[in-house]
Design a protein around this motif. Structure first.
Motif, PDB file in Angstrom:
ATOM      1  N   VAL A   1     -41.080   7.183  28.668  1.00  0.00           N
ATOM      2  CA  VAL A   1     -40.032   7.712  29.543  1.00  0.00           C
ATOM      3  C   VAL A   1     -40.157   9.235  29.663  1.00  0.00           C
ATOM      4  CG1 VAL A   1     -37.539   7.873  29.889  1.00  0.00           C
ATOM      5  CG2 VAL A   1     -38.528   5.814  28.865  1.00  0.00           C
ATOM      6  N   ASN A   2     -40.116   9.723  30.898  1.00  0.00           N
ATOM      7  CA  ASN A   2     -40.092  11.157  31.225  1.00  0.00           C
ATOM      8  C   ASN A   2     -41.388  11.881  30.872  1.00  0.00           C
ATOM      9  OD1 ASN A   2     -37.435  10.961  32.189  1.00  0.00           O
ATOM     10  ND2 ASN A   2     -36.574  11.371  30.152  1.00  0.00           N
ATOM     11  N   LEU A   3     -42.435  11.170  30.493  1.00  0.00           N
ATOM     12  CA  LEU A   3     -43.683  11.855  30.140  1.00  0.00           C
ATOM     13  C   LEU A   3     -44.296  12.547  31.353  1.00  0.00           C
ATOM     14  CD1 LEU A   3     -45.942  12.487  28.114  1.00  0.00           C
ATOM     15  CD2 LEU A   3     -47.003  10.302  28.732  1.00  0.00           C
ATOM     16  N   GLU A   4     -44.342  11.871  32.472  1.00  0.00           N
ATOM     17  CA  GLU A   4     -44.942  12.454  33.671  1.00  0.00           C
ATOM     18  C   GLU A   4     -44.162  13.681  34.131  1.00  0.00           C
ATOM     19  OE1 GLU A   4     -46.563  11.026  38.064  1.00  0.00           O
ATOM     20  OE2 GLU A   4     -45.213   9.735  36.918  1.00  0.00           O
ATOM     21  N   GLU A   5     -42.848  13.593  34.097  1.00  0.00           N
ATOM     22  CA  GLU A   5     -42.037  14.737  34.534  1.00  0.00           C
ATOM     23  C   GLU A   5     -42.232  15.939  33.621  1.00  0.00           C
ATOM     24  OE1 GLU A   5     -41.049  11.684  34.252  1.00  0.00           O
ATOM     25  OE2 GLU A   5     -40.639  11.155  36.361  1.00  0.00           O
ATOM     26  N   ARG A   6     -42.311  15.697  32.310  1.00  0.00           N
ATOM     27  CA  ARG A   6     -42.518  16.810  31.370  1.00  0.00           C
ATOM     28  C   ARG A   6     -43.875  17.467  31.584  1.00  0.00           C
ATOM     29  NH1 ARG A   6     -40.524  13.155  27.383  1.00  0.00           N
ATOM     30  NH2 ARG A   6     -42.625  13.024  26.501  1.00  0.00           N
ATOM     31  N   GLU A   7     -44.898  16.673  31.836  1.00  0.00           N
ATOM     32  CA  GLU A   7     -46.231  17.237  32.047  1.00  0.00           C
ATOM     33  C   GLU A   7     -46.287  18.062  33.326  1.00  0.00           C
ATOM     34  OE1 GLU A   7     -48.968  17.356  30.196  1.00  0.00           O
ATOM     35  OE2 GLU A   7     -47.771  16.475  28.601  1.00  0.00           O
ATOM     36  N   LYS A   8     -45.661  17.569  34.373  1.00  0.00           N
ATOM     37  CA  LYS A   8     -45.648  18.323  35.631  1.00  0.00           C
ATOM     38  C   LYS A   8     -44.918  19.653  35.465  1.00  0.00           C
ATOM     39  CE  LYS A   8     -45.994  14.436  38.849  1.00  0.00           C
ATOM     40  NZ  LYS A   8     -45.316  13.676  39.924  1.00  0.00           N
TER      41      LYS A   8
END
Length: 290
Positions: free
Chosen positions: A143-150
């Motif tokens: 959860v939320n990994l992609e958003e944190r990386e961006k």
């Protein structure tokens, strides 16, 4: 005595007669009871083997919830111990790592970090491919990994005053006849002018050369027009050498001069200077005479 005897036998006789008289009704009841028992047995068998259409099917078809820790070993990079970011797979052994992790590893070695297989003699970056399907799975699981990386990538470029790179848009593939073929492209493309691959081997240093850092990157791809002077400057910068320290570069039995180009050295010395497609150069450190 006789009446009493006949009286004592009259009861069972009447009982038997009553059974015979009521045989038809009771047989019908027994048949109905047997049919109900058979239906119950069939129902129990169906419940045991999951053949009925009741609640058991819905229980069997229900999705099983699993803990993320059960999948963690399959979505972690063995180099950084974190979740895959830009998952990249080595085509030789199919081991997967973060893109930045495996690229950094190939600066020092041409072998897989997991199985130690030689990925490529000179350019291991040729044999790695992005695994977008696996990366999509990781982003859906965590959860939320992609958003944190961006966000981290955006902040990284903004803090340095650089333009934030735009995400790559897949190009439409023109329709073709027959079975479609999946085209795999390399993650990196090396310019054709970098036509010489060299292997730098350290042969030692004399006493008094001072402290120096060992060379981290043994494999280097450069232009054939580069000279031994360029190679020496590269060694000095990477190893933090003292100006008083002299660098001797040798190919085979030949001590090389600063003005000689790598293409000339390969042509003059020939195959004896080449090992698995690499131009092998040995370098040593000595103290310059005063």
């Amino acid at each position: 005595g006789a009446p009493s005897c006949s009286g004592s036998r009259s009861v069972p006789f009447e009982f038997q007669r009553s059974r015979s008289e009521s045989t038809g009704d009771e047989d019908d009841d027994d048949d109905e009871d047997d049919e109900e028992e058979e239906e119950e047995l069939e129902g129990d068998a169906g419940a045991r083997f999951g053949t009925d259409d009741g609640e058991h099917d819905s229980d069997d078809d229900r999705e099983r919830m699993i803990n993320l820790t059960e999948l963690t070993p399959y979505i972690l990079c063995s180099i950084c111990k974190g979740y895959f970011i830009d998952a990249t797979t080595i085509t030789e052994c199919l081991h997967t790592f973060c893109k930045s992790c495996i690229v950094r590893h190939f600066y020092y070695s041409n072998r897989c970090p997991k199985c130690n297989i030689v990925v490529h003699q000179t350019q291991p970056l040729y044999n790695i491919r992005l695994d977008r399907q696996l990366q999509d799975i990781v982003y859906k699981l965590v959860v939320n990994l992609e958003e944190r990386e961006k966000k981290q990538m955006h902040d990284f470029y903004k803090e340095r005053g650089l333009e934030v790179p735009k995400p790559a848009v897949p190009q439409p593939v023109p329709p073709s006849r027959g079975r479609p073929r999946k085209v795999l492209g390399s993650v990196f493309r090396i310019p054709p002018e970098l036509d010489i691959s060299i292997l730098l081997e350290f042969i030692g240093a004399n006493e008094g050369t001072g402290n120096f850092k060992p060379l981290e990157k043994k494999f280097v791809r450069v232009s054939g027009e580069a000279t031994i002077g360029h190679v020496e400057k590269f060694l000095r910068r990477k190893m933090d050498l003292d100006p008083a320290c002299q660098v001797d570069i040798i190919c085979g039995d030949h001590l090389l001069e600063h003005y000689q180009t790598l293409r000339e050295i390969r042509q003059v010395i020939g195959e004896s200077a080449v090992q698995d497609g690499l131009l092998v150069l040995h370098y040593g450190l000595v103290v310059s005479p005063l």
